[in-house]
Write a protein that holds these residues in place. Structure first.
Motif, PDB file in Angstrom:
ATOM      1  N   SER A 135       0.806  -1.223   0.000  1.00 19.16           N
ATOM      2  CA  SER A 135       0.000   0.000   0.000  1.00 19.16           C
ATOM      3  C   SER A 135       0.838   1.271   0.000  1.00 19.16           C
ATOM      4  CB  SER A 135      -0.939   0.008   1.212  1.00 19.16           C
ATOM      5  OG  SER A 135      -0.213   0.047   2.429  1.00 19.16           O
ATOM      6  N   ARG A 136       2.025   1.244   0.637  1.00 20.65           N
ATOM      7  CA  ARG A 136       2.825   2.470   0.753  1.00 20.65           C
ATOM      8  C   ARG A 136       3.988   2.523  -0.232  1.00 20.65           C
ATOM      9  NH1 ARG A 136      -0.564   5.653   2.611  1.00 20.65           N
ATOM     10  NH2 ARG A 136       1.122   7.135   3.020  1.00 20.65           N
ATOM     11  N   ALA A 137       4.630   1.377  -0.468  1.00 21.97           N
ATOM     12  CA  ALA A 137       5.755   1.363  -1.409  1.00 21.97           C
ATOM     13  C   ALA A 137       5.317   1.005  -2.818  1.00 21.97           C
ATOM     14  CB  ALA A 137       6.829   0.380  -0.934  1.00 21.97           C
ATOM     15  N   GLY A 138       4.146   0.373  -2.939  1.00 23.77           N
ATOM     16  CA  GLY A 138       3.691  -0.051  -4.250  1.00 23.77           C
ATOM     17  C   GLY A 138       4.508  -1.182  -4.822  1.00 23.77           C
ATOM     18  N   VAL A 139       4.906  -2.138  -3.947  1.00 23.55           N
ATOM     19  CA  VAL A 139       5.766  -3.246  -4.345  1.00 23.55           C
ATOM     20  C   VAL A 139       5.119  -4.560  -3.903  1.00 23.55           C
ATOM     21  CG1 VAL A 139       8.034  -4.321  -4.035  1.00 23.55           C
ATOM     22  CG2 VAL A 139       7.845  -1.830  -4.193  1.00 23.55           C
ATOM     23  N   VAL A 140       5.140  -5.556  -4.755  1.00 19.69           N
ATOM     24  CA  VAL A 140       4.661  -6.889  -4.396  1.00 19.69           C
ATOM     25  C   VAL A 140       5.472  -7.408  -3.212  1.00 19.69           C
ATOM     26  CG1 VAL A 140       4.502  -9.292  -5.175  1.00 19.69           C
ATOM     27  CG2 VAL A 140       3.855  -7.428  -6.724  1.00 19.69           C
ATOM     28  N   ALA A 141       4.795  -7.975  -2.215  1.00 20.56           N
ATOM     29  CA  ALA A 141       5.456  -8.557  -1.047  1.00 20.56           C
ATOM     30  C   ALA A 141       5.021 -10.013  -0.916  1.00 20.56           C
ATOM     31  CB  ALA A 141       5.115  -7.768   0.207  1.00 20.56           C
ATOM     32  N   PHE A 142       5.792 -10.813  -0.159  1.00 22.97           N
ATOM     33  CA  PHE A 142       5.640 -12.260  -0.222  1.00 22.97           C
ATOM     34  C   PHE A 142       5.346 -12.864   1.149  1.00 22.97           C
ATOM     35  CE2 PHE A 142       8.026 -10.759  -3.757  1.00 22.97           C
ATOM     36  CZ  PHE A 142       7.529 -11.484  -4.833  1.00 22.97           C
ATOM     37  N   HIS A 143       4.147 -13.435   1.269  1.00 20.52           N
ATOM     38  CA  HIS A 143       3.736 -14.156   2.462  1.00 20.52           C
ATOM     39  C   HIS A 143       4.221 -15.590   2.309  1.00 20.52           C
ATOM     40  CE1 HIS A 143       0.987 -16.270   5.227  1.00 20.52           C
ATOM     41  NE2 HIS A 143       0.783 -15.116   5.812  1.00 20.52           N
ATOM     42  N   GLY A 144       5.307 -15.903   3.017  1.00 16.26           N
ATOM     43  CA  GLY A 144       5.903 -17.218   2.864  1.00 16.26           C
ATOM     44  C   GLY A 144       6.724 -17.603   4.078  1.00 16.26           C
ATOM     45  N   LEU A 306       2.756 -16.805  -1.111  1.00 15.58           N
ATOM     46  CA  LEU A 306       1.724 -16.033  -1.794  1.00 15.58           C
ATOM     47  C   LEU A 306       2.189 -14.591  -1.983  1.00 15.58           C
ATOM     48  CD1 LEU A 306      -1.524 -17.298  -0.009  1.00 15.58           C
ATOM     49  CD2 LEU A 306      -0.580 -18.008  -2.221  1.00 15.58           C
ATOM     50  N   PRO A 307       2.163 -14.090  -3.214  1.00 14.61           N
ATOM     51  CA  PRO A 307       2.592 -12.712  -3.482  1.00 14.61           C
ATOM     52  C   PRO A 307       1.430 -11.723  -3.351  1.00 14.61           C
ATOM     53  CG  PRO A 307       2.286 -13.887  -5.549  1.00 14.61           C
ATOM     54  CD  PRO A 307       1.926 -14.848  -4.456  1.00 14.61           C
ATOM     55  N   LEU A 308       1.501 -10.861  -2.358  1.00 14.20           N
ATOM     56  CA  LEU A 308       0.455  -9.864  -2.158  1.00 14.20           C
ATOM     57  C   LEU A 308       0.484  -8.848  -3.294  1.00 14.20           C
ATOM     58  CD1 LEU A 308       1.099 -11.008   0.794  1.00 14.20           C
ATOM     59  CD2 LEU A 308       0.022  -8.909   1.605  1.00 14.20           C
ATOM     60  N   GLY A 309      -0.701  -8.575  -3.852  1.00 10.05           N
ATOM     61  CA  GLY A 309      -0.817  -7.617  -4.941  1.00 10.05           C
ATOM     62  C   GLY A 309      -0.834  -8.248  -6.311  1.00 10.05           C
ATOM     63  N   VAL A 310      -0.567  -9.549  -6.402  1.00 13.76           N
ATOM     64  CA  VAL A 310      -0.556 -10.266  -7.676  1.00 13.76           C
ATOM     65  C   VAL A 310      -1.915 -10.926  -7.893  1.00 13.76           C
ATOM     66  CG1 VAL A 310       0.434 -12.282  -8.849  1.00 13.76           C
ATOM     67  CG2 VAL A 310       1.924 -10.603  -7.755  1.00 13.76           C
ATOM     68  N   ARG A 311      -2.401 -10.900  -9.119  1.00 18.02           N
ATOM     69  CA  ARG A 311      -3.715 -11.458  -9.422  1.00 18.02           C
ATOM     70  C   ARG A 311      -3.688 -12.979  -9.373  1.00 18.02           C
ATOM     71  NH1 ARG A 311      -7.441  -7.938 -10.983  1.00 18.02           N
ATOM     72  NH2 ARG A 311      -8.772  -9.584 -11.863  1.00 18.02           N
ATOM     73  N   ALA A 312      -4.776 -13.522  -8.830  1.00 16.47           N
ATOM     74  CA  ALA A 312      -4.930 -14.962  -8.705  1.00 16.47           C
ATOM     75  C   ALA A 312      -6.347 -15.355  -9.092  1.00 16.47           C
ATOM     76  CB  ALA A 312      -4.618 -15.422  -7.279  1.00 16.47           C
TER      77      ALA A 312
END
Length: 329
Positions: A135-144, A306-312
């Motif tokens: 939300s703040r950096a505008g970068v995909v982040a990874f829940h893993g 799981l990559p947050l911000g990526v379409r699934a």
């Protein structure tokens, strides 16, 4: 809010994909929340990085201890911001969760991450930083998996498929059923409400998501596929958090809900207990969207990345989740 923390609120804009991990990538090991209680935790994190072909870079205070925190707020924040600002670091991997990220969230230099996107990896208490990175950096982040975790084949395949391949990961795997059990209870995926939906992934630890309500770091959930997990919670507290999300309208415009594992779920109310599926039905099953539970997300060795911000694409009837966009470039 500090100047360094003021990334633009990305809203519905698709987040940037960080560069993929490759052999020799320098991976910063940080502990922004709870302390490493065993020296072997850090040894294993180093060894895991090297086993995957990466070069571990320890944060200066990664072995720090300040009560139930991995060092003072300034030390933990300093290690994380230094990793975001270091041009030689290719990824940031949290060694564990615990508690403490909410104490430093408003001082993290998300602008540095935005200027040079890198994979940020972790889960549990790291949920707050992951969602803020989107939300703040505008970068995909990874829940893993965290860096001290074991990496069995199931977890490794998903970790590397998502983080090292600049193409859509496709359909994520399911844990095999025990061969000698006709109808297993373990690793069972259950459809609560059928259907198929597509949208960007958002979510993480349910308790930590509640902590973000009313802050600039709460995820954009309109049209999202929300995934949830938690550990050591009592069922009535899960009920209360889901009620809170419903009351603020956070569930109103979801595309679908993927419920992971609620490990060590307790039922300690003296007045009795509902079933977990009954609670989920109350808040999620009536939304008219695909909902399923039991997915390999959360506090378990075999888990998805799981990559947050990526379409699934989520097929609740089949119990399948497919990543339809690349998570890295």
């Amino acid at each position: 809010m500090s100047e360094s923390n003021r990334g633009a609120n990305m809203g519905s804009k698709a987040p940037a994909r960080p560069p993929r991990l490759t052999h020799g990538s320098r991976v910063a090991l940080v502990a922004p929340a709870g302390p490493l209680l065993e020296r072997d935790d850090l040894t294993r994190a180093d060894a895991l990085c090297r086993a995957l072909g990466y070069e571990p870079v320890r944060g200066p205070h990664v072995r720090g201890r300040h009560g139930y925190l991995a060092g003072t707020d300034e030390e933990r924040l300093g290690d994380l911001n230094a990793a975001f600002r270091d041009p030689s670091v290719d990824a940031i991997w949290c060694i564990r969760g615990g508690y403490g990220t909410t104490r430093i969230l408003d001082r993290i230099d998300f602008a540095a991450l935005s200027r040079r996107p890198r994979p940020l990896i972790g889960f549990s208490d790291i949920t707050t930083i992951l969602n803020a990175a989107v939300s703040r950096a505008g970068v995909v982040a990874f829940h893993g998996p965290v860096a001290r975790a074991p990496m069995p084949p199931f977890s490794r395949w998903h970790f590397e498929r998502v983080l090292t391949c600049a193409e859509p990961a496709g359909r994520l795997g399911r844990l095999p059923a025990p061969p000698d059990v006709l109808i297993p209870r373990q690793d069972r995926i259950v459809t609560l409400s059928g259907g198929v939906a597509e949208g960007p992934l958002a979510g993480g630890n349910l308790t930590l998501l509640q902590c973000l309500i009313g802050t600039p770091y709460f995820p954009e959930l309109d049209g999202a596929i929300l995934f949830l997990e938690d550990v050591g919670e009592d069922l009535y507290r899960v009920d209360r958090i889901l009620a809170h999300l419903r009351l603020i309208g956070a569930l109103d415009r979801l595309a679908g809900v993927v419920v992971g594992r609620f490990t060590d779920l307790e039922r300690n109310m003296a007045d009795g207990a509902l079933g977990f599926d009954e609670v989920l039905e109350t808040y999620l099953g009536r939304l008219g969207i695909p909902v399923g539970f039991g997915f390999p997300v959360g506090h378990l060795d075999d888990q998805w990345t799981l990559p947050l911000g990526v379409r699934a694409r989520f097929d609740a009837d089949a119990g399948e989740l497919e990543l339809v966009e690349a998570a890295v470039a």
